[in-house]
Scaffold this motif. Structure first.
Motif, mmCIF file in Angstrom:
data_model
loop_
_atom_site.group_PDB
_atom_site.id
_atom_site.type_symbol
_atom_site.label_atom_id
_atom_site.label_comp_id
_atom_site.label_asym_id
_atom_site.label_seq_id
_atom_site.Cartn_x
_atom_site.Cartn_y
_atom_site.Cartn_z
ATOM 1 N N ASP A 112 0.874 -1.107 -0.131
ATOM 2 C CA ASP A 112 0.095 0.366 -0.008
ATOM 3 C C ASP A 112 0.832 1.515 0.039
ATOM 4 O OD1 ASP A 112 -2.705 0.557 0.417
ATOM 5 O OD2 ASP A 112 -2.164 2.091 1.408
ATOM 6 N N ASN A 113 1.821 1.026 0.703
ATOM 7 C CA ASN A 113 2.817 2.306 0.971
ATOM 8 C C ASN A 113 4.240 1.846 1.856
ATOM 9 O OD1 ASN A 113 4.022 4.959 2.645
ATOM 10 N ND2 ASN A 113 2.258 5.239 1.595
ATOM 11 N N LYS B 61 4.900 4.067 11.687
ATOM 12 C CA LYS B 61 4.336 5.389 10.972
ATOM 13 C C LYS B 61 3.810 6.550 11.611
ATOM 14 C CE LYS B 61 2.659 4.630 6.264
ATOM 15 N NZ LYS B 61 4.616 4.737 6.255
ATOM 16 N N ASN B 62 3.615 5.681 13.206
ATOM 17 C CA ASN B 62 3.342 6.875 13.913
ATOM 18 C C ASN B 62 3.993 7.289 15.260
ATOM 19 O OD1 ASN B 62 3.415 4.199 15.300
ATOM 20 N ND2 ASN B 62 0.680 4.260 15.468
ATOM 21 N N GLU B 87 4.067 -3.766 7.854
ATOM 22 C CA GLU B 87 2.191 -3.698 9.229
ATOM 23 C C GLU B 87 0.587 -3.827 7.880
ATOM 24 O OE1 GLU B 87 2.505 0.394 10.694
ATOM 25 O OE2 GLU B 87 0.724 -1.102 12.427
ATOM 26 N N CYS B 88 -0.233 -4.964 8.555
ATOM 27 C CA CYS B 88 -0.934 -5.126 7.935
ATOM 28 C C CYS B 88 -1.983 -4.079 8.379
ATOM 29 C CB CYS B 88 -1.138 -6.693 8.346
ATOM 30 S SG CYS B 88 -2.996 -6.829 7.465
ATOM 31 N N LYS B 89 -2.092 -3.964 7.641
ATOM 32 C CA LYS B 89 -3.872 -2.768 8.477
ATOM 33 C C LYS B 89 -4.854 -3.236 8.073
ATOM 34 C CE LYS B 89 -4.580 -1.115 4.448
ATOM 35 N NZ LYS B 89 -5.482 0.389 2.955
ATOM 36 N N LYS B 90 -5.253 -4.414 8.427
ATOM 37 C CA LYS B 90 -5.763 -5.654 8.889
ATOM 38 C C LYS B 90 -6.324 -5.838 10.074
ATOM 39 C CE LYS B 90 -8.986 -7.053 5.310
ATOM 40 N NZ LYS B 90 -9.692 -8.245 4.488
ATOM 41 N N LYS B 92 -3.297 -5.568 11.823
ATOM 42 C CA LYS B 92 -2.279 -4.687 13.099
ATOM 43 C C LYS B 92 -0.857 -5.574 12.855
ATOM 44 C CE LYS B 92 -5.666 -1.253 11.889
ATOM 45 N NZ LYS B 92 -5.621 -0.757 11.155
ATOM 46 N N THR B 119 3.464 -1.072 4.248
ATOM 47 C CA THR B 119 2.143 -1.397 4.856
ATOM 48 C C THR B 119 1.457 -1.969 3.830
ATOM 49 O OG1 THR B 119 1.800 1.534 3.886
ATOM 50 C CG2 THR B 119 2.519 1.249 6.375
ATOM 51 N N ILE B 121 -1.164 -4.769 3.226
ATOM 52 C CA ILE B 121 -2.609 -6.688 4.428
ATOM 53 C C ILE B 121 -1.500 -7.436 3.539
ATOM 54 C CG2 ILE B 121 -4.236 -8.052 3.358
ATOM 55 C CD1 ILE B 121 -5.575 -5.482 2.513
#
Lengths: 127, 127
Positions: A112-113, B61-62, B87-90, B92, B119, B121
């Motif tokens: 994604d990024n 990222k944060n 990092e998986c957005k789903k 986490k 980032t 999936i």
DNA sequence: AAATTAAAGCAACTGTGTTGCGATATAATA
DNA sequence: TATTATATCGCAACACAGTTGCTTTAATTT
């Protein structure tokens, strides 16, 4: 979206990024502008500029936030600036590198990024 | 260096990383272990384990700090784990990807360290 | 110019990570 | 094993980047 007010804060920030080649630390902006505006204003204006695709942000090794001007027609929906960020150990400057980084295919993963953060010594300090 | 005390904290952390495939957020460790040890102890033990090349850390990222087990004979002097973190957005989860990322040559720059954070999936969530 | 809407300022807060220091556990030595 | 030395632990207090709520002020709209 697409409309950004030309407030005092926005003008100052735009001007600043226009004349700055390297990326700028958010905390440094707050410090540099402390006589002109509140830190909340700085953070909120940066947010807006990023939403509009005018600047982009990334996080350094220490967790601090950097901002740099976008150069590749970014929009509020999509930031096209997927370039590495380079931090020089000597001069401490952080710069956007105009190179493409290719991530090898990862089976079954949807990418994604991608954020690439490189540390080393920059051309200026390498002479 | 090279000697690490097998304290209660170290044992618990080692055991935890042994049984954990993905990376772990520092704050999550503090939360998970809050009945067994103080947060200062967690942070200091993590520091030591990283110094010894047993685990490595990176920033998401944060701006939050992640830790994961080293797999490539890292030492206190040098961390060889220069793999991307995904990092998986789903789900986490954050995982180390066993792939090589090649950074294109950058004229006159000396590259010291490269951090890649991706980032998207993951395979598990992609079915 | 008046009304509307967005941004600015302020103070207080959140949350992650750190520091100083006395108390305690681990390891070394006798 | 008892003693001494050294590293770690726990606690409380702190540092500091970034955020939030809310009132005031400034920028657009009509």
């Amino acid at each position: 979206m697409g409309i950004i007010r030309k407030t005092k804060a926005v003008k100052i920030l735009l001007d600043l990024f226009e004349n700055e080649f390297s990326a700028i630390l958010a905390v440094d902006l707050v410090e540099r502008l402390k006589n002109e505006m509140n830190k909340t204003t700085v953070y909120r204006a940066l947010d807006r500029l990023e939403d509009e695709g005018i600047i982009h942000s990334f996080v350094g090794k220490n967790g601090l936030k950097w901002y740099a001007k976008c150069k590749n027609n970014c929009t509020s929906d999509h930031h096209n600036d997927v370039h590495p960020h380079f931090e020089c150990k000597k001069c401490k400057k952080v710069m956007c590198l105009p190179v493409e980084v290719t991530i090898p295919n990862i089976p079954n993963h949807t990418i994604d990024n991608t954020a690439v953060f490189i540390t080393g010594i920059c051309d200026n300090c390498n002479d």
